[in-house]
Design an enzyme around this catalytic site. Structure first.
Site, short mmCIF file in Angstrom:
data_model
loop_
_atom_site.label_atom_id
_atom_site.label_comp_id
_atom_site.label_asym_id
_atom_site.label_seq_id
_atom_site.Cartn_x
_atom_site.Cartn_y
_atom_site.Cartn_z
CG ASP A 37 43.72 77.89 8.96
OD1 ASP A 37 43.62 77.54 7.77
OD2 ASP A 37 43.04 78.82 9.45
CG ASP A 42 37.96 80.01 4.53
OD1 ASP A 42 37.65 79.21 5.41
OD2 ASP A 42 38.98 80.73 4.58
#
Ligand code: DGJ
Length: 732
Positions: free
Chosen positions: A543, A473
């Site tokens: 997301d 990430d």
């Protein structure tokens, strides 16, 4: 595929496309043509004319016909007679910024050479290298062009070598610059922000410059480093288009410049703003790769070229036929709030349902109970996981599942051991305050000792604990771009050096753990770019896990990226990003067209939902090979229609899977028509084990779909907003 050189003209071609470069009379390169395959003899007079023009400057005395302003150029230089944006801008030891790169030689060979950056590869690739030299700058530029069998793309890269005694500064280098003869194109870009990445925007070219870019230190959610020029009437199925993808994860620019001759200069490269590179004597600078494609057969065909080149020549070979596992990620199920028992409960339930990979997301390390601390301390949080990570991994693996782990190696929080030991490892100017993003700071990956430090921490974890998958990430962009470890002259190198540090860590980890499947992620899809695919064959698309939002995101992400690279999960309702309620069926049938997984607390689901999920996973596994290796075709666009559809079809056209979605329910509609594509016209297909139809009928007339409920009659399909249907076609 062929590379011909005759009469001072290079002709790179395959069955469908031609790319033509000419050596101009001043020995600069002319970009003569890029488009549909040309046959027959090519001569200079076919592509350019000597003509007197007003208000122009000319290269040669007594020749008022040759001005670079009116030429279509391949690698334009600034300083003689062309005023458009150059491909190269150097500052020489004298302070001069005039450059004049002329053709000196070229060579062709088979097998793509590895460059010092993520790039396409292929032992059968056919390559052309052209050397350009400026004898005042004493600098050599090598332009490399590569062709791949059966794919209509040209991959290009640029290498600059300083052969002089002094140091030169590179202020700008474009990885690709081509001039197109007319400007009647629309530019398609993929732009957005967090949770709405890569939405499609189309605008007409106009005189002047239109650009998309990132100056954030990552390719970004705001603009993807890909763009298309298409004719106004080009559709998914017909018409001309040129696609451009930049194989790079940092600051970039893609721009179209329409000049007074109505020609377009299409360029891409590292963003020149905030960029400079000191090139010492005998040193080289490798600019990233750019990939161009042309089609006359519509956007689906253009996408197919990029899907094929990314799947076959960018993603590493071992992942090409790898069965991407159905995963369960605990992020939206627990966020930071989990215990060992909770994780094992989730994993047991997941295993029951047929999930193959359990991913432990953020929160397993340091003192990480929220997003204020922990990043940089890559050791297990034993308060949360008293028996350690290895115990979790072994317990999960003993169920026959794989184990995956989240990391965010480029970042650090305050109140961590790392920052107290190495306060100077953070990007920022000590004379100024540092901005934060999600309470975190960016590590100075321009420095090998910083990359080493993170690498050493990570291998301690990964050597000890068996891991099959890593989600890497990256949750903020660079601000106050200054490194205390770089000299004043090198500060312009920070962004590129940072990305080189990221690639270095990726390279080291993927070399040391070749069996680990990496998924790249950046607050969702904020660094979803071709270069990342070189290391991480899949990327977390967004997301935003809402099925209806995902229609747009996945539709336009597929313009360049194969669906096998697109992370897509079924999540909870009400959806955590938009609060929308959608059925499990719709969420599943959208997520099927990606790497497929789940991201919700499955222990809290009803028995009926669990039963459905079990069946859905079985269905996905039956179609996984088709979904991940077939050709993906977009049918109805969410940007223009309430009905959205797409499909995958296998190479032999003997099997296909179609996803159809209706966003809003409509009253008393006439029958809906689902027109398919990519099938065999003369073939017959049985749909969902029921009726048989010919390929020609399905592709020309199209399948008639009843609406679920028209106010009087139900069709048997669920009614209401946000519905979906899946059609499986098998040749009979
Ligand atoms: C952002 C990612 O996109 C999410 O999927 C999740 O991993 C969080 N970060 C964790 O902090």
């Amino acid at each position: 595929m062929h590379i011909q050189f005759e009469n001072g003209i290079f002709h790179l071609y395959n069955q469908n496309i031609s790319y033509v470069i000419g050596i101009l009379k001043n020995n600069h390169l002319g970009h003569y043509y890029f488009g549909k395959r040309l046959f027959g003899e090519l001569r200079e007079d076919m592509f350019r004319m000597d003509q007197k023009r007003g208000l122009s400057n000319y290269i040669e005395k007594d020749d008022m016909t040759f001005s670079l302003s009116h030429e279509l150029l391949e690698f334009p230089c600034f300083g003689t007679t062309d005023y458009r944006e150059p491909a190269i801008d150097l500052k020489l030891p004298s302070g001069s910024r005039i450059v004049d790169f002329k053709y000196i030689t070229h060579r062709t060979y088979t097998g793509k050479k590895k460059i010092d950056l993520p790039a396409t590869w292929g032992k059968e690739a056919l390559n052309l290298e052209i050397d350009l030299y400026d004898d005042v700058a004493e600098t050599l530029i090598t332009l490399t062009y590569s062709l791949f069998e059966g794919i209509n793309v040209i991959a290009k890269n640029v290498l600059i070598k300083n052969l002089g005694q002094g140091s030169i500064t590179i202020n700008r280098v474009m990885s690709s610059s081509i001039d197109l003869r007319d400007c009647h194109w629309d530019m398609v870009q993929f732009s957005g922000d967090w949770a709405r990445e890569r939405h499609e925007f189309v605008s007409k070219l106009r005189p002047g410059i239109q650009s998309i870019y990132s100056r954030r230190g990552a390719s970004s959610a705001q603009h993807n480093p890909t763009a298309i020029l298409k004719r106004t009437n080009t559709t998914e199925f017909a018409g001309e288009a040129i696609g451009l993808a930049f194989v790079y994860s940092g600051n970039f620019i893609i721009q179209s410049e329409v000049d007074s001759n109505q020609a377009v200069r299409l360029q891409c490269g590292i963003h020149p703003e905030n960029f400079s590179w000191q090139l010492e004597h005998q040193m080289s600078f490798q600019a990233p790769e750019a990939i161009l494609s042309y089609t006359s057969e519509g956007l689906n065909d253009l996408s197919k070229q990029f899907h094929n080149v990314f799947r076959d020549h960018l993603i590493q070979k071992k992942w090409q036929s790898y069965k991407k596992p159905v995963l369960l990620n605990n992020w939206e199920a627990t966020y930071f709030d989990f215990t060992e028992d909770k994780l094992l409960d989730l994993a047991s339930e997941a295993c029951e349902l047929g999930v193959e990979l359990f991913v432990l997301d953020d929160g397993w390390f340091g003192v990480r109970n929220g997003d204020k601390t922990g990043l940089g301390d890559w050791f297990v949080n034993t308060d949360k996981l008293p028996n350690g990570l290895k115990f979790i991994s072994n317990s999960i693996k003993s169920k026959g599942m794989q184990f995956g782990l989240w990391i965010e190696p480029e970042m650090v929080n305050e109140n961590t051991q790392l920052i107290s030991l190495h306060p100077d490892w953070v990007i920022g100017d000590p004379k100024r305050s540092k901005s934060h993003g999600r309470n975190q700071y960016v590590l100075d990956f321009t420095q090998t000792q910083v990359v080493d430090g993170i690498y050493n921490q990570l291998i301690k974890v990964l050597d000890d604990c068996p891991v099959d998958y890593i989600k890497w990430d990256m949750n903020r962009n660079i601000t106050e771009a200054f490194s205390v470890h770089l000299t004043a002259d090198q500060q312009g190198e920070l962004h590129h050096r940072y990305i080189l540090g990221v690639y270095d860590l990726y390279e080291r980890l993927t070399q040391r753990y070749p069996h680990i499947l990496f998924e790249s992620c950046a607050s969702g899809g904020a660094r979803f770019d071709p270069a990342m695919l070189y290391f991480a064959p899949q990327a977390w698309t967004s997301d935003n896990t809402d099925a209806i939002e995902r229609l747009k995101i996945q539709y336009s992400t597929s313009m360049f990226y194969p669906i096998t690279s697109m992370g897509s999960h079924v999540s909870e309702v009400p959806n955590h990003q938009v609060g929308r309620m959608t059925s499990l069926r719709t969420r599943t049938q959208v997520a099927y067209f990606g790497t497929f997984g789940y991201e919700l607390d499955i222990t809290k689901l009803s028995d009926d939902d669990k039963l459905d999920i079990k069946k859905d996973i079985t269905t996905f596994k039956q179609h996984r090979n088709l979904i991940h290796t077939g050709d993906f075709i977009r049918l109805q666009s969410p940007y223009f229609s309430n009905e959205v559809s797409w499909m995958v079809v296998d190479e032999k056209k003997s099997e296909a899977l179609v996803g159809w979605y209706q966003v809003m329910a409509k009253p008393n509609q006439q029958p809906l028509i689902l027109r398919l594509s990519g099938l065999g016209s003369n073939k017959k297909y049985k749909i969902n084990d029921d009726q048989v139809y010919s390929g020609s009928y399905l592709m020309t007339h199209g399948l008639l779909l009843r609406q679920a409920f028209n106010g009087i009659e139900f069709s048997g399909d669920p009614a209401g907003d946000f519905q979906s249907r899946l059609f499986h076609l098998v040749e009979v």
